[in-house]
Design a protein around this motif. Structure first.
Motif, PDB file in Angstrom:
ATOM      1  N   GLU A  14       0.840  -1.209   0.000  1.00 18.11           N
ATOM      2  CA  GLU A  14       0.000   0.000   0.000  1.00 18.11           C
ATOM      3  C   GLU A  14       0.872   1.255   0.000  1.00 18.11           C
ATOM      4  O   GLU A  14       0.607   2.206  -0.731  1.00 18.11           O
ATOM      5  CB  GLU A  14      -0.935   0.004   1.210  1.00 18.11           C
ATOM      6  N   THR A  15       1.923   1.233   0.799  1.00 15.55           N
ATOM      7  CA  THR A  15       2.860   2.364   0.828  1.00 15.55           C
ATOM      8  C   THR A  15       3.526   2.533  -0.530  1.00 15.55           C
ATOM      9  O   THR A  15       3.622   3.650  -1.058  1.00 15.55           O
ATOM     10  CB  THR A  15       3.920   2.163   1.927  1.00 15.55           C
ATOM     11  N   SER A  20       4.359   5.301  -5.534  1.00 18.54           N
ATOM     12  CA  SER A  20       4.434   5.127  -6.984  1.00 18.54           C
ATOM     13  C   SER A  20       3.441   6.038  -7.703  1.00 18.54           C
ATOM     14  O   SER A  20       3.783   6.688  -8.694  1.00 18.54           O
ATOM     15  CB  SER A  20       4.170   3.664  -7.345  1.00 18.54           C
ATOM     16  N   THR A  21       2.221   6.108  -7.204  1.00 18.29           N
ATOM     17  CA  THR A  21       1.209   6.966  -7.824  1.00 18.29           C
ATOM     18  C   THR A  21       1.599   8.433  -7.705  1.00 18.29           C
ATOM     19  O   THR A  21       1.485   9.195  -8.672  1.00 18.29           O
ATOM     20  CB  THR A  21      -0.182   6.724  -7.188  1.00 18.29           C
ATOM     21  N   LEU A  29       3.419  11.795 -15.698  1.00 17.32           N
ATOM     22  CA  LEU A  29       2.202  12.117 -16.444  1.00 17.32           C
ATOM     23  C   LEU A  29       2.376  13.357 -17.312  1.00 17.32           C
ATOM     24  O   LEU A  29       2.773  14.417 -16.833  1.00 17.32           O
ATOM     25  CB  LEU A  29       1.033  12.308 -15.460  1.00 17.32           C
ATOM     26  N   PHE A  30       2.095  13.193 -18.605  1.00 23.94           N
ATOM     27  CA  PHE A  30       2.115  14.245 -19.630  1.00 23.94           C
ATOM     28  C   PHE A  30       3.500  14.813 -19.936  1.00 23.94           C
ATOM     29  O   PHE A  30       3.608  15.849 -20.583  1.00 23.94           O
ATOM     30  CB  PHE A  30       1.129  15.368 -19.298  1.00 23.94           C
ATOM     31  N   PRO A  92       0.368   4.148 -13.509  1.00 20.98           N
ATOM     32  CA  PRO A  92       1.013   3.736 -12.254  1.00 20.98           C
ATOM     33  C   PRO A  92       0.718   2.299 -11.839  1.00 20.98           C
ATOM     34  O   PRO A  92       1.456   1.722 -11.073  1.00 20.98           O
ATOM     35  CB  PRO A  92       0.458   4.724 -11.226  1.00 20.98           C
ATOM     36  N   MET A  93      -0.360   1.701 -12.372  1.00 14.83           N
ATOM     37  CA  MET A  93      -0.761   0.390 -11.875  1.00 14.83           C
ATOM     38  C   MET A  93      -0.407  -0.775 -12.795  1.00 14.83           C
ATOM     39  O   MET A  93      -0.787  -1.895 -12.534  1.00 14.83           O
ATOM     40  CB  MET A  93      -2.255   0.367 -11.561  1.00 14.83           C
ATOM     41  N   VAL A  94       0.336  -0.516 -13.869  1.00 22.27           N
ATOM     42  CA  VAL A  94       0.738  -1.606 -14.761  1.00 22.27           C
ATOM     43  C   VAL A  94       2.254  -1.701 -14.774  1.00 22.27           C
ATOM     44  O   VAL A  94       2.936  -0.749 -14.415  1.00 22.27           O
ATOM     45  CB  VAL A  94       0.191  -1.403 -16.195  1.00 22.27           C
TER      46      VAL A  94
END
Length: 179
Positions: A14-15, A20-21, A29-30, A92-94
């Motif tokens: 979770e941390t 990571s996010t 991002l972008f 972030p999740m892949v």
């Protein structure tokens, strides 16, 4: 010594997910690297759709999907083993190199599979493409700070690409033998 429980592992994940996010939103991002990853995800498939052998679409697509599975699994294992890493992500999740694993690498080898009509030619072109990815693309991505080697070498990648290229070739040839 107390061993970590599943709950400890869950909290650490979770941390890691939160960090990571946050990193992805702040640093990826972008950015131009993010746009490059986005283009690398879709552009090879657009090119393949245009230039594929329409009579062998299913066979070549199955070959490519096997490649994508192998590339993704290998990349996850290598990344989790800290052999290499990717500072930038499309999402972030892949897995970080998702664009290469499901697009650039399989589609590149799909064209070799499509345009070679003998095992010898396939092996020669697979060796050349394996060398290109290992000794040209990887160093470029290292210079761009989009790829990092930790306990790995380009020669290992070369060997890995080549060996992985044999697996889908062999499986598809075995499954599509016409009697």
């Amino acid at each position: 010594m107390k061993y970590p429980t599943f709950e400890d592992v869950k909290k650490a994940r979770e941390t890691l997910k939160d960090v990571s996010t946050s990193h992805w939103v702040q640093d990826d991002l972008f950015t131009w690297k993010w746009w490059l990853l986005l283009a690398a995800t879709f552009l090879p498939w657009v090119i393949w759709i245009k230039y594929r052998d329409k009579e062998r679409t299913l066979e070549i697509l199955c070959y490519g999907l096997l490649w994508a599975i192998l590339a993704s699994a290998t990349d996850v294992i290598g990344g989790e083993s800290l052999l290499w890493g990717y500072p930038d992500k499309l999402l972030p999740m892949v897995p970080p190199l998702f664009p290469a694993d499901i697009s650039v690498i399989p589609v590149s080898y799909m064209f070799i599979y499509q345009y070679t009509n003998t095992l010898k030619r396939y092996l020669v072109f697979s060796l050349l493409l394996s060398g290109f990815f290992s000794y040209i693309v990887e160093p470029i991505f290292i210079k761009l700070e989009m790829f990092a080697l930790h306990n790995w070498a380009h020669t290992y990648s070369f060997i890995g690409f080549f060996i992985l290229s044999l697996i889908p070739y062999y499986l598809i040839k075995k499954l599509t033998i016409k009697k």
